[in-house]
Design an enzyme around this catalytic site. Structure first.
Site, PDB file in Angstrom:
ATOM      1  CG  ASP A 192      -1.888   1.157   1.226  1.00 23.00           C
ATOM      2  OD1 ASP A 192      -2.279   1.591   0.130  1.00 23.00           O
ATOM      3  OD2 ASP A 192      -2.237   1.651   2.313  1.00 23.00           O
ATOM      4  CD  GLU A 275      -5.112   1.342  -3.894  1.00 20.66           C
ATOM      5  OE1 GLU A 275      -6.233   1.848  -3.977  1.00 20.66           O
ATOM      6  OE2 GLU A 275      -4.375   1.437  -2.889  1.00 20.66           O
ATOM      7  CG  ASP A 356      -1.455   3.458   6.520  1.00 23.35           C
ATOM      8  OD1 ASP A 356      -2.489   3.876   5.962  1.00 23.35           O
ATOM      9  OD2 ASP A 356      -0.638   4.196   7.106  1.00 23.35           O
TER      10      ASP A 356
END
Length: 433
Positions: A192, A275, A356
């Site tokens: 992330d 992502e 997160d």
């Protein structure tokens, strides 16, 4: 697959002058070819073919007094510069007709001698590697190269570049097969990408953001201020070189950080899931400087390239996947949360999540589904950042509203409107002074 190896080159003063001539001649040939095709288009003539353009811009131009100095450089440099123009036109036509995917490609533009970056490209018949470690370039000479690692195969093409700081680089293109496959491991990680921390891994590790540009911003500001005091386009180029060196140090440090982190991640994990962020959209916000300083696109590109080279699995997760709203334990969607909420408790199972780390774990889970072809979401790589155009709704009769007198605070000063507020178009408005 094709690999590119970049090395630092240290030319002598005479060789620098020869490279400057090569840079200038390649630029002139490119601009002459572009100008010839633009003039033909304005005159209504057919599109000039590649072979005819080469005869006109290179072969015939060498016999004229205006372009006789084109013979001072290798013809390979001139031909490759014209081929770059052909490629630019093909990409533009393919983008206009819809054959090329991705963002739209603009038409070719003229090159300027004041560009901070100058380059030439040569094929295998324009250079060779000497036995003493020198690089021979046609009509330039033997260049001293700082070999940081050996080449795995014979290079097929060479690109010589001079950056804004006055440094010279030689970039070789190597054709190799996928023979560097690393031993298989059982690791699988989801990444992330953030601004506070550069990357948060699904195993709980948080990689601090170096913020190279922020740390060097003070020196860069002083260098830019010193450059702004100089006369524009003067012969004193020291200020320009200092600004280029300051930016080069920042870019080199960021690139080195990306390479080391991406190599470590690929070596430790068999599958890497990231992502797919809309960097172009984020770069138009107030966080633009921090987004560019992080360099997410360059890092993700390195991960994808090294995963392909070393036989790893790399997956991009849809940018609209709600990674911060799902519980990584029970999978219940808890809804959106403001950015100041860094920890939250799942209402279904009671698990306390780090925002997160939980997002990285969800990316790992969704990435494994995408790799197996079982994901419900679609990959949004290259999707529209701006909202698409929606047709206007059909006109409907407006509901009747009660007559309402304007309040004291809403009445304009100096005049008073009489009649019903919100008159329709075409009706007169009476004003009383």
């Amino acid at each position: 697959m094709q690999l590119r190896y970049n090395f630092r080159v240290y030319p002598e003063p005479a060789q620098r002058r020869a490279l400057a001539r090569a840079f200038g001649c390649a630029r002139v040939v490119f601009n002459d070819g572009l100008r010839a095709r633009q003039e033909a288009r304005e005159a209504g003539l057919p599109y000039i073919k590649d072979t005819d353009l080469q005869k006109q811009v290179i072969t015939a131009a060498k016999g004229t007094e205006e372009r006789v100095w084109l013979a001072e450089v290798s013809s390979v440099v001139l031909v490759q510069s014209l081929r770059d123009l052909h490629t630019a036109y093909r990409n533009f036509f393919a983008s206009v007709t819809g054959k090329r995917k991705g963002p739209k490609v603009a038409s070719p533009r003229f090159k300027s001698k004041r560009d901070n970056r100058q380059s030439i490209r040569l094929t295998a018949n324009g250079f060779c590697l000497r036995g003493n470690g020198r690089l021979y370039v046609a009509k330039v000479g033997d260049l001293r190269v700082r070999w940081s690692r050996p080449l795995p195969a014979t290079p097929t093409s060479l690109t010589l570049t001079m950056d804004a700081s006055g440094r010279y680089f030689a970039s070789f293109v190597i054709h190799t097969d996928a023979s560097e496959v690393l031993p298989e491991t059982t690791g699988m990680v989801g990444i992330d990408l953030r601004l506070t921390h550069f990357a948060v891994l699904s195993d709980g590790r948080k990689i601090a953001s170096p913020r190279f540009f922020r740390r060097a911003e003070k020196k860069l500001r002083k260098a830019q201020q010193n450059l702004a005091r100089k006369t524009r386009r003067s012969n004193n180029r020291k200020a320009v070189v200092k600004v280029g060196r300051a930016h080069a140090r920042t870019a080199d440090a960021r690139r080195d950080f990306h390479h080391k982190l991406s190599t470590t991640t690929i070596r430790e994990n068999q599958a890497v899931h990231v992502e797919d962020l809309a960097v172009k959209g984020l770069a138009r916000t107030r966080l633009a400087k921090s987004v560019h300083d992080a360099g997410w696109s360059a890092f993700v590109g390195m991960l994808e390239c090294k995963a392909t080279r070393y036989g790893r699995t790399f997956t991009r997760v849809d940018r609209f996947f709600p990674s911060s709203q799902l519980c990584s334990v029970c999978g219940v969607k808890d809804g959106p949360k403001p950015l100041d909420v860094r920890k939250w408790t799942c209402q279904a199972c009671g698990t306390v999540h780090d925002r997160d780390v939980n997002a990285a774990r969800n990316i790992r889970t969704e990435g494994s589904k995408v790799a197996a072809g079982q994901a419900e979401t679609q990959i949004a790589r290259g999707a529209q950042v701006r909202p698409v155009l929606v047709p206007a709704p059909r006109a409907t009769p407006a509901p009747a509203r009660k007559k309402q007198e304007p309040t004291r605070s809403s009445q304009p000063r100096g005049w008073m409107q009489t009649g019903i507020p919100g008159l329709r178009a075409g009706e007169d408005v009476k004003r009383t002074l």
